[in-house]
Write an enzyme that holds these catalytic residues in place. Structure first.
Site, PDB file in Angstrom:
ATOM      1  N   GLY A   7       0.880  -1.172   0.000  1.00  0.00           N
ATOM      2  CA  GLY A   7       0.000   0.000   0.000  1.00  0.00           C
ATOM      3  C   GLY A   7       0.909   1.211   0.000  1.00  0.00           C
ATOM      4  O   GLY A   7       1.391   1.635   1.054  1.00  0.00           O
ATOM      5  N   GLY A   9       0.462   4.425  -1.091  1.00  0.00           N
ATOM      6  CA  GLY A   9      -0.152   5.734  -1.313  1.00  0.00           C
ATOM      7  C   GLY A   9       0.617   6.799  -0.546  1.00  0.00           C
ATOM      8  O   GLY A   9       1.853   6.775  -0.502  1.00  0.00           O
ATOM      9  N   MET A  11       0.902   7.565   2.799  1.00  0.00           N
ATOM     10  CA  MET A  11       1.688   7.107   3.954  1.00  0.00           C
ATOM     11  C   MET A  11       2.733   6.072   3.555  1.00  0.00           C
ATOM     12  O   MET A  11       3.865   6.090   4.049  1.00  0.00           O
ATOM     13  CB  MET A  11       0.756   6.534   5.023  1.00  0.00           C
ATOM     14  CG  MET A  11      -0.101   7.570   5.696  1.00  0.00           C
ATOM     15  SD  MET A  11       0.859   8.800   6.613  1.00  0.00           S
ATOM     16  CE  MET A  11       1.197   7.916   8.111  1.00  0.00           C
ATOM     17  N   ASN A 106      -5.365   3.488  10.077  1.00  0.00           N
ATOM     18  CA  ASN A 106      -6.362   3.992  11.014  1.00  0.00           C
ATOM     19  C   ASN A 106      -7.521   3.002  11.085  1.00  0.00           C
ATOM     20  O   ASN A 106      -7.792   2.278  10.123  1.00  0.00           O
ATOM     21  CB  ASN A 106      -6.911   5.347  10.537  1.00  0.00           C
ATOM     22  CG  ASN A 106      -5.979   6.489  10.892  1.00  0.00           C
ATOM     23  OD1 ASN A 106      -5.228   6.422  11.863  1.00  0.00           O
ATOM     24  ND2 ASN A 106      -6.040   7.542  10.098  1.00  0.00           N
ATOM     25  N   LYS A 188      -7.401   7.395  19.012  1.00  0.00           N
ATOM     26  CA  LYS A 188      -7.320   8.037  17.693  1.00  0.00           C
ATOM     27  C   LYS A 188      -8.612   7.786  16.908  1.00  0.00           C
ATOM     28  O   LYS A 188      -9.103   8.658  16.188  1.00  0.00           O
ATOM     29  CB  LYS A 188      -6.101   7.510  16.925  1.00  0.00           C
ATOM     30  CG  LYS A 188      -5.822   8.337  15.673  1.00  0.00           C
ATOM     31  CD  LYS A 188      -4.546   7.923  14.979  1.00  0.00           C
ATOM     32  CE  LYS A 188      -4.254   8.830  13.799  1.00  0.00           C
ATOM     33  NZ  LYS A 188      -3.297   8.246  12.852  1.00  0.00           N
ATOM     34  N   ASN A 192     -11.108  10.325  14.809  1.00  0.00           N
ATOM     35  CA  ASN A 192     -11.559  10.066  13.439  1.00  0.00           C
ATOM     36  C   ASN A 192     -13.059   9.775  13.388  1.00  0.00           C
ATOM     37  O   ASN A 192     -13.740  10.166  12.434  1.00  0.00           O
ATOM     38  CB  ASN A 192     -10.785   8.875  12.847  1.00  0.00           C
ATOM     39  CG  ASN A 192      -9.332   9.212  12.579  1.00  0.00           C
ATOM     40  OD1 ASN A 192      -9.007  10.352  12.252  1.00  0.00           O
ATOM     41  ND2 ASN A 192      -8.454   8.244  12.724  1.00  0.00           N
TER      42      ASN A 192
HETATM   43  P1  NAD Z   1      -3.927   6.679   0.261  1.00  0.00           P
HETATM   44  O1  NAD Z   1      -5.317   6.841  -0.206  1.00  0.00           O
HETATM   45  O2  NAD Z   1      -2.947   7.748  -0.097  1.00  0.00           O
HETATM   46  O3  NAD Z   1      -3.321   5.295  -0.246  1.00  0.00           O
HETATM   47  C1  NAD Z   1      -3.982   4.071   0.021  1.00  0.00           C
HETATM   48  C2  NAD Z   1      -4.096   3.294  -1.276  1.00  0.00           C
HETATM   49  O4  NAD Z   1      -4.980   3.967  -2.166  1.00  0.00           O
HETATM   50  C3  NAD Z   1      -2.771   3.142  -2.010  1.00  0.00           C
HETATM   51  O5  NAD Z   1      -2.739   1.844  -2.566  1.00  0.00           O
HETATM   52  C4  NAD Z   1      -2.849   4.194  -3.091  1.00  0.00           C
HETATM   53  O6  NAD Z   1      -2.077   3.917  -4.235  1.00  0.00           O
HETATM   54  C5  NAD Z   1      -4.339   4.180  -3.417  1.00  0.00           C
HETATM   55  N1  NAD Z   1      -4.773   5.453  -3.989  1.00  0.00           N
HETATM   56  C6  NAD Z   1      -4.508   6.704  -3.512  1.00  0.00           C
HETATM   57  N2  NAD Z   1      -5.065   7.638  -4.319  1.00  0.00           N
HETATM   58  C7  NAD Z   1      -5.702   6.951  -5.311  1.00  0.00           C
HETATM   59  C8  NAD Z   1      -6.443   7.365  -6.443  1.00  0.00           C
HETATM   60  N3  NAD Z   1      -6.675   8.643  -6.704  1.00  0.00           N
HETATM   61  N4  NAD Z   1      -6.938   6.402  -7.249  1.00  0.00           N
HETATM   62  C9  NAD Z   1      -6.720   5.093  -6.986  1.00  0.00           C
HETATM   63  N5  NAD Z   1      -6.016   4.641  -5.923  1.00  0.00           N
HETATM   64  C10 NAD Z   1      -5.509   5.566  -5.096  1.00  0.00           C
HETATM   65  O7  NAD Z   1      -4.014   6.453   1.835  1.00  0.00           O
HETATM   66  P2  NAD Z   1      -3.047   6.945   2.989  1.00  0.00           P
HETATM   67  O8  NAD Z   1      -3.357   8.362   3.299  1.00  0.00           O
HETATM   68  O9  NAD Z   1      -1.665   6.552   2.659  1.00  0.00           O
HETATM   69  O10 NAD Z   1      -3.591   6.098   4.211  1.00  0.00           O
HETATM   70  C11 NAD Z   1      -3.256   4.713   4.404  1.00  0.00           C
HETATM   71  C12 NAD Z   1      -3.741   4.329   5.800  1.00  0.00           C
HETATM   72  O11 NAD Z   1      -3.043   5.133   6.776  1.00  0.00           O
HETATM   73  C13 NAD Z   1      -5.233   4.595   6.037  1.00  0.00           C
HETATM   74  O12 NAD Z   1      -5.743   3.642   6.938  1.00  0.00           O
HETATM   75  C14 NAD Z   1      -5.240   5.964   6.698  1.00  0.00           C
HETATM   76  O13 NAD Z   1      -6.397   6.194   7.475  1.00  0.00           O
HETATM   77  C15 NAD Z   1      -3.989   5.850   7.563  1.00  0.00           C
HETATM   78  N6  NAD Z   1      -3.344   7.115   7.942  1.00  0.00           N
HETATM   79  C16 NAD Z   1      -3.211   8.126   7.037  1.00  0.00           C
HETATM   80  C17 NAD Z   1      -2.583   9.302   7.431  1.00  0.00           C
HETATM   81  C18 NAD Z   1      -2.347  10.439   6.448  1.00  0.00           C
HETATM   82  O14 NAD Z   1      -1.926  11.518   6.876  1.00  0.00           O
HETATM   83  N7  NAD Z   1      -2.542  10.252   5.143  1.00  0.00           N
HETATM   84  C19 NAD Z   1      -2.093   9.431   8.743  1.00  0.00           C
HETATM   85  C20 NAD Z   1      -2.228   8.352   9.623  1.00  0.00           C
HETATM   86  C21 NAD Z   1      -2.859   7.192   9.211  1.00  0.00           C
END
Ligand code: NAD
Length: 313
Positions: A7, A9, A11, A106, A188, A192
């Site tokens: 994953g 994305g 984070m 989360n 947390k 949320n």
């Molecule tokens: P993210 O949406 O950036 O990424 C998660 C997945 O979704 C990845 O596989 C990514 O490639 C995909 N993705 C992202 N944008 C996309 C799009 N436009 N189209 C298709 N796929 C897409 O999620 P994240 O923010 O990295 O969060 C991951 C986990 O961490 C979640 O459980 C989140 O709640 C938690 N978290 C996030 C943050 C933060 O600041 N972002 C902080 C703490 C915890």
């Protein structure tokens, strides 16, 4: 250390980048084709505290990893909650007998998914205060500082996590062992479970919601439902501390003018939300424990209705 970021994305990009820069052998696994193609061609790009950085880090599509030979010491899970089971299914053959699996998503109850694939002694459950965003495919926006608390789910205790904590700290990710990770996860989740769904449904920033006449009664009702379920899971919540943390989100001078991440996901990016793993998890667990959860139930339904109205994907 050989590390899979499952994953990649926002984070996953932060953790992948920082661990790669600390000279670990990191690979990224993801399911978003455009993101993967961009990283393959241009590297993982990031605005990292104001500095533009690019790192070439191997990345693979999760449906195309059968030929990838990589015996990981550590897998860090950073999918969205609803993608977790699919990701675990994809990478299960890359998780060996000694591979530690660290979950920092989360939400509540992810251990139930992970333990279908990994023995409890290898699962580390954590909570992170790091944040990250994506500016587009292949490009992350990484500002500020953070920390990680984590705990081993088996009976092995702190020693079983020492090596992972050392590697995370070597990459300046500020990790420490917790003896009560469930309590911090629930704390947390309360933030949320109030700010995310409410600001999304009300199309509001946190300060404007916090100043409404009904903010206190709604927030206290939701937190009470979380606390009753948490107690059944031996995760005691200090309700006053939780309410104080939620109210600190209303401050216009600090973060009050921001919209929470669920708002960004659904209202800005038209993406499905993690509501089923926050308020929805409380509803499911409430049914098991015989606890009424009307506020969490209604909020979960409203967010799903909004997802459908917006045809979110
Ligand atoms: P993210 O949406 O950036 O990424 C998660 C997945 O979704 C990845 O596989 C990514 O490639 C995909 N993705 C992202 N944008 C996309 C799009 N436009 N189209 C298709 N796929 C897409 O999620 P994240 O923010 O990295 O969060 C991951 C986990 O961490 C979640 O459980 C989140 O709640 C938690 N978290 C996030 C943050 C933060 O600041 N972002 C902080 C703490 C915890």
């Amino acid at each position: 250390m050989k590390i899979i970021i499952a994953g990649a994305g926002a984070m996953g990009s932060r953790f992948g980048l920082m661990l790669h820069q600390a000279k670990n052998d990191v690979i990224l696994i993801d399911g978003w084709q455009e993101h993967i193609d961009t990283i393959k061609e241009y590297g993982l790009q990031a605005n990292f505290n104001g500095e533009e950085v690019t790192e070439m880090i191997p990345i693979y599509h999760q449906s195309d990893i059968s030929s990838v030979e990589f015996s990981a010491d550590l897998v860090i899970l950073f999918t969205k909650a609803m993608q977790l089971d699919g990701m675990m299914q994809s990478i299960k053959n890359m998780v060996g007998e000694k591979t530690k699996v660290l979950c920092l998503l989360n939400g509540i109850g992810h251990e139930d998914v992970i333990k279908k694939y990994v023995p409890l002694s290898n699962i580390l459950l954590g909570n992170t205060m790091w944040t990250a965003g994506l500016e587009g495919p292949g490009k992350a926006k990484l500002f500020g500082n953070g920390s990680i608390d984590l705990q081993n789910l088996g009976n092995e205790g702190k020693e079983s996590a020492d090596e992972v904590i050392a590697v995370l700290n070597d990459a300046k990710l500020n990790a420490k062992y917790s003896d009560n990770i469930l309590s911090s996860i629930y704390k947390k989740a309360c933030v949320n479970g109030t700010m995310n769904g409410l600001c999304t449904i009300l199309d509001s920033n946190m300060a404007d919601f916090g100043e409404t006449d009904v903010a206190d009664v709604i927030v206290e009702s939701i937190v009470s439902e979380f606390a009753q379920v948490a107690e059944k899971e031996n995760a005691t919540l200090d309700i006053d501390a939780v309410l104080a943390q939620i109210k600190s989100c209303y401050n216009r001078e600090t973060i009050g003018l921001h919209h929470p991440s669920m708002y960004q996901d659904l209202m800005i990016n038209n993406r499905l939300t993690e509501i089923d793993f926050i308020n929805g998890a409380i509803v499911r667990k409430g049914e098991v424990y015989g606890i009424e959860t009307p506020y969490c139930s209604f909020l979960t339904q409203l967010v799903h209705a909004k997802e459908q109205i917006m045809k979110a994907k």
